[in-house]
Enzyme design. Structure first.
Site, short mmCIF file in Angstrom:
data_model
loop_
_atom_site.label_atom_id
_atom_site.label_comp_id
_atom_site.label_asym_id
_atom_site.label_seq_id
_atom_site.Cartn_x
_atom_site.Cartn_y
_atom_site.Cartn_z
N GLU A 210 29.72 -74.58 36.95
CA GLU A 210 28.96 -73.32 37.06
C GLU A 210 29.82 -72.00 37.06
O GLU A 210 30.44 -71.96 38.20
CB GLU A 210 27.71 -73.34 38.30
N CYS A 244 26.67 -64.33 40.50
CA CYS A 244 27.35 -64.72 39.36
C CYS A 244 26.46 -64.13 38.17
O CYS A 244 27.03 -63.69 36.96
CB CYS A 244 27.35 -66.11 39.19
#
Ligand code: NAD
Length: 456
Positions: A210, A244
């Protein structure tokens, strides 16, 4: 440093007792996890305040509440997810039945970053537990209060051979990576993602990565400007831009640029006051190194909103920068802070080409009332996931697998996705013994002709 070989052996031995495969055991572990989170809410909030100056509101919404929701959803579905699933059989296999048995990998390694230090350590753990694995967790060293609390809470409530937290930095992760895990789940930056994948390759261990990158946000000329400004300001400045999937930069149609900047100015004051240094609620930058990295971007382009910063508190106020070109340093790396550069465009083809020239983003956001425009962007740009007329929100839906593509990541999780990530799907064909179709066997008259009746 702890003897990691021994820790892994203990976990593997525990896994082979079969206890973690029992669904009732997994339900109990998830219920314990929810209880730990609920009963330590104030300790968690205090740790997040210490590490990042996170407000209680943000801590609850983005670290605590989101995990409680994920556990609730998982508990609701875990029995159904963990059952073998019947699938269709091919005509040529008449008489047989096909099944998919989800089975846990074994001992998994979860490595997490500092920006949502509690959520990003525990969300993958929920999937690992639900799927029946043992887990070793390595939280970030940059948020020591939260990481220490995670380690204490896990040690107090779970046996080490089942779930174990190892605190430490890159060196600790490297030492752990020498061992053979059955699965590695990494959340963090692109460069470290490469290191993790390289280490995993030595043992052929499957990975989920990720990662991050520059996520664009497009404001088209027909967008609802006021709402766009509000939802962008929320998604960009929550956690001081250290998210993110925060919009990294904006592409605003030149016809609405001035109107949009004015709306953004109003909404930033409304959401965050006009002095974040006094209100005590604005998340700080995680470290002096990151603060200085961001500070250097402040002389790129022209600041039209914000720009003030304070090294003692490590706070940078919400800042919007125009006169941006692709060659400026701020456009060369993921910003990961409360600075929002604004690019302008006149033609749709410009944005499509410019975004496609760069690594595939983790997220992309489109603000437009036109389905044609939305479809054009969705159909021509590859990215992990995103929203139409919103930002960041997609990651909190348990029905939407969350992850990147290309350089922004490999694999996806959340909801059933988290169970699937930590499960191997074992395919089983159960054959009937009450009859035996002859056509597959050789050495018969017309064997080829007969098999062609079934396999064309
Ligand atoms: P990072 O890659 O520096 O660190 C992540 C983890 O890896 C930490 O636990 C750290 O100790 C460890 N690590 C660091 N260097 C290492 C090395 N050389 N070898 C082995 N392990 C190492 O990331 P970060 O600064 O903590 O987090 C920010 C990054 O994470 C941003 O790029 C952001 O976009 C990304 N991120 C992605 C997601 C997502 O879900 N896709 C979520 C949050 C953050």
């Amino acid at each position: 440093m702890e003897d990691f070989k021994e820790l892994l052996t203990r976990q593997r031995d525990f896994f082979y007792t079969g206890k973690t495969k029992n669904v009732a055991f997994r339900i109990e572990a998830l219920t314990t996890l929810a209880h730990i989170i609920r009963s330590n809410e104030s300790e968690l909030m205090a740790a997040l305040k210490k590490d990042l100056n996170k407000s209680q509101f943000e801590s609850y919404m983005t670290e605590i509440g989101i995990l409680l929701e994920e556990i609730r959803f998982t508990l609701k579905h875990i029995k159904e997810w963990s059952q073998p699933r019947k699938v269709k059989s091919a005509l040529a296999q008449a008489g047989s039945k096909g099944y998919i048995y989800p089975e846990p990998y074994g001992v998994v390694f979860i490595i997490s970053p500092w920006n949502y230090p509690f959520q990003l350590a525990i969300a993958p753990l929920i999937g690992a537990i639900a799927a029946g694995n043992c887990a070793i967790l390595k939280p970030s060293e940059l948020t020591p209060a939260t990481s220490k609390l995670i380690a204490e809470l896990i040690a107090r409530n779970f046996p080490k051979e089942y779930i174990s937290v190892v605190e430490g930095d890159a060196e600790t992760t490297q030492a752990l990576l020498q061992e053979k895990f059955d699965y590695i789940f990494f959340t963090g930056s692109v460069p470290v993602g490469r290191i993790i994948m390289e280490a995993a390759a030595k043992h052929l261990t499957p990975v989920t990565l990720e990662l991050g990158g520059k996520s664009p946000c497009i404001v088209h000329k027909d967008a609802n400007i006021k709402l766009a400004a509000k939802r962008i300001a929320w998604g960009k400045f929550i956690n001081a831009g250290q998210t993110c999937v925060a919009p990294d930069y904006l592409y605003v149609h030149s016809a609405v640029k001035d109107e949009f900047i004015n709306a953004l100015k109003e909404t930033i004051t409304e959401l965050y006051s006009d002095n974040v240094f006094q209100n005590g609620e604005f998340t700080r930058i995680v470290s002096e190194r990151h603060y200085k990295r961001l500070q250097k971007f402040l002389d790129n382009g022209s600041i039209v909103i914000g720009g003030r910063n304070d090294i003692d508190s490590l706070i940078i106020e919400p800042t919007v920068i125009t006169d941006i070109t692709w060659d400026l340093p701020i456009m060369q790396e993921e910003i990961f802070g409360p600075l929002l550069p604004v690019l302008e465009y006149d033609h749709d083809s410009t944005i499509i080409q410019k975004i496609n020239d760069r690594p595939k983003p983790l997220a992309l956001y489109i603000f437009s009332e036109s389905k044609e425009f939305q479809d054009k962007i969705l159909g021509n740009i590859s990215f992990g996931g995103g929203c139409i007329n919103d930002t960041v929100y997609h990651l909190s839906s348990p029905y939407l697998p969350f992850g990147g593509v290309g350089e922004s990541g490999i694999g996806a999780y959340h909801g059933k996705g988290s169970f699937d990530v930590f499960s191997h799907e074992k395919s089983i064909l159960k054959q009937s013994t009450s009859f035996d179709l002859p056509f597959r066997y050789p050495n018969r008259k017309n064997a080829l002709k007969q098999i062609k009746l079934f396999i064309k």
